[in-house]
Design an enzyme around this catalytic site. Structure first.
Site, short mmCIF file in Angstrom:
data_model
loop_
_atom_site.label_atom_id
_atom_site.label_comp_id
_atom_site.label_asym_id
_atom_site.label_seq_id
_atom_site.Cartn_x
_atom_site.Cartn_y
_atom_site.Cartn_z
N ASP A 25 0.91 -1.25 -0.68
CA ASP A 25 -0.55 0.19 0.25
C ASP A 25 0.86 1.07 0.07
OD1 ASP A 25 -0.67 -1.31 3.53
OD2 ASP A 25 0.30 0.05 2.94
N LYS A 47 -3.02 2.75 -4.03
CA LYS A 47 -2.94 3.88 -4.58
C LYS A 47 -3.97 4.85 -4.71
CE LYS A 47 -0.31 3.53 -9.16
NZ LYS A 47 -0.46 3.42 -10.17
N GLY A 50 4.95 0.69 8.42
CA GLY A 50 5.22 0.84 9.70
C GLY A 50 4.81 -1.14 10.43
N ASP A 51 3.79 -1.42 11.10
CA ASP A 51 3.74 -2.87 11.96
C ASP A 51 2.90 -3.00 10.85
OD1 ASP A 51 4.57 -5.19 14.47
OD2 ASP A 51 2.64 -4.38 14.39
N MET A 79 -3.10 8.87 12.00
CA MET A 79 -3.64 9.44 11.85
C MET A 79 -5.09 10.44 12.05
SD MET A 79 -5.37 5.54 10.42
CE MET A 79 -4.86 4.64 11.69
N GLY A 108 8.13 11.23 8.79
CA GLY A 108 8.69 10.87 9.60
C GLY A 108 10.10 9.39 9.55
#
Ligand code: SAH
Length: 489
Positions: free
Chosen positions: A37, A59, A91-92, A173, A202
């Site tokens: 993603d 997308k 991330g995770d 978010m 980040g």
């Protein structure tokens, strides 16, 4: 997992490609299908094997992201078709990543799966922003909260409970709900002067950070036009952010550097540049297509001269394709234009007999004669690319040593798909790289950008393209590294 038809859920980390785990990298390198993603960084997508199929399910430009049930179905169908599927997530994979939902359908259908956790942005992004999420002087817990609003627009947070925890609060978010969150915390009794931070993108070279007290952070973030992905951190630990800042202070932070893909010597520059905070792209600058040539030319006596590592590679390909190897070269002498070319020869088990001290055709010709590598009456074989400078053979011929020239590869223009992303500086090790890139990009695209160059010809080509030149003292990777280390923005 050696079985056919399986899914490995891999957390790709928050952006810095160095934060992908070793296990994640291993899974990726064996993937046949990769479903990813939009939070997965480009550098990590570049690690996907060329033969693996990529499916972008995130997308957002121009169309809606693929709905979750469809992603679940893609994973199932690809695994049922017998593929090793890697599902790459930012991330995770289980932290606000719907990883659990994606596994349920697999379980129902008896598809084997594994999970490779990733470094979550909730912890890594504050770390890159100089914020330790816990600190004995300030708090004893950290809480990770979603700021995502439900479809009906509601954000159902228990602000009283959050305030009572006295821990560091990390909101993911949260860009569009930031104001509501801050007001909610203050209304529930949190001191409006509590330090807060917003960190955008980040761990990447594009990282930006905004610091302000809780009551002002929304306004500051809006003034800086912060956009997702970003996190909001609330708590006294944010007061350490400036003192403990390290990432934004790296000397080359934010500099986007383009390297030539597949250039062995340049690979060593990658970790050096990254440690200094630069973002490194490796893209092809030229397209090399090897030619076939008749290895009979080697039967004639005379030294062999290479003016590029690509020439050596072309040469080796022909030898091997004819069932020959370095033994068929017994008694030959070899000249290499520089250390890179000499290293390519060494990889074939051949030591260059001659490497010039200064790298231009005129000097090389002069030194080859002066040092006895070439003698009058010799008929050296010059194996070169179609764009190689004609200076060397011309000077030799004028000196009574005509070369037998064989073009062993062609340098062709880049295709539109091969064009590099935006960059600030580029490392060039050959003049044809500069010219090829210049031709492929819109006119004037190189003007004002920095060129880190090996060799005077390369520098000249870059200067002609309007670039600012920084020149390595010697034509070697070590010298380029020294040059890069001395660079400042
Ligand atoms: N599974 C992910 C989180 C997915 S939710 C993880 O563990 O990191 C997506 C949110 O993660 C974004 O809206 C943002 O709040 C946060 N995020 C992810 N990458 C980030 C980054 N590089 N910088 C700042 N926030 C990031």
């Amino acid at each position: 997992m050696s079985e056919k038809g399986c899914v490995i859920l891999v957390g790709a980390g928050p952006g810095d490609p160095g934060l992908l785990t070793r296990k994640g990298l291993e899974a990726l390198s064996q993937a046949e299908v990769v479903v990813y993603d939009h939070l997965v960084s480009r550098e990590i997508l570049e690690l996907i094997p060329a033969e693996a199929r990529r499916i972008d399910v995130g997308k957002t430009a121009g169309r809606h992201p693929i709905p979750q049930p469809e992603i679940n179905r893609i994973l199932l169908e690809e695994a049922q078709a017998g593929h090793r599927v890697v599902r790459l997530k930012g991330g995770d994979c289980f932290l606000f990543g719907r990883g659990g939902e994606e596994l349920e359908l697999l379980v129902q259908n008896g598809i084997p799966f594994q999970v490779v956790p990733g470094v979550t942005s909730a912890l890594a992004v504050p770390a890159y922003g100089g914020i330790p999420v816990t600190h004995r002087d300030f708090c004893s817990s950290v809480h990770i909260i979603t700021g995502h609003k439900r479809a009906d627009g509601a954000l159902s947070l228990d602000y009283e409970a959050l305030v009572r925890l006295h821990g560091t609060l990390v909101f993911l978010m949260s860009v569009s709900s930031m104001g509501e969150i801050c007001r909610g915390l203050i209304a529930a009794g949190m001191d409006e002067n509590t330090p807060a931070a917003v960190i955008e993108r980040g761990t990447t070279p594009a990282q930006r950070k905004v610091l302000a007290p809780l009551s002002g952070i929304e306004k500051e973030a809006a003034a800086a036009a912060v956009s997702p992905p970003a996190i909001l951190v609330v708590g006294p630990v944010c007061s350490l952010s400036e003192e403990l800042d390290w990432f934004d202070r790296l000397p080359l932070k934010g500099l986007r550097v383009l390297l030539t893909r597949d250039e062995g010597a340049q690979k060593r520059l990658v970790p050096v540049l990254e440690q200094l905070g630069a973002q490194v792209f490796s893209a092809p600058m030229i397209r090399t297509v090897f030619r076939d040539f008749d290895p009979e030319v080697l039967k004639e006596p005379g030294p062999v001269i290479f003016t590029s590592a690509a020439g050596v590679e072309a040469f080796q390909r022909v030898l091997w394709s004819q069932g020959l190897d370095a033994r068929s070269l017994a008694g030959k002498t070899f000249a290499a234009v520089g250390k890179g070319t000499a290293a390519a020869l060494e990889a074939m088990g051949i030591r260059a007999d001659f490497i010039p001290r200064v790298y231009n055709g005129l000097e090389m010709a002069r030194q080859m004669v002066e040092e006895g590598f070439l003698r009058p009456g010799d008929s050296p074989l010059l194996l070169r690319g179609n764009l190689a400078s004609r200076e060397l053979p011309k000077v030799l011929e004028e000196g009574g040593i005509p070369c037998r020239e064989v073009v062993v590869y062609d340098t062709l223009p880049l295709t539109p798909e091969e064009l590099p992303p935006e960059f600030d500086a580029a490392v060039f090790t050959c003049a044809s790289c500069v010219r090829s890139l210049e031709k492929a990009l819109p006119e004037g695209a190189l003007t004002g950008k920095t060129a880190l160059c090996i060799g005077p010809r390369t520098a000249e080509a870059a200067r002609e393209a309007g670039m600012n030149i920084q020149m390595a003292e010697e034509a070697s990777a070590d010298s380029l590294i020294t040059l890069v280390k001395g660079m400042t923005l």
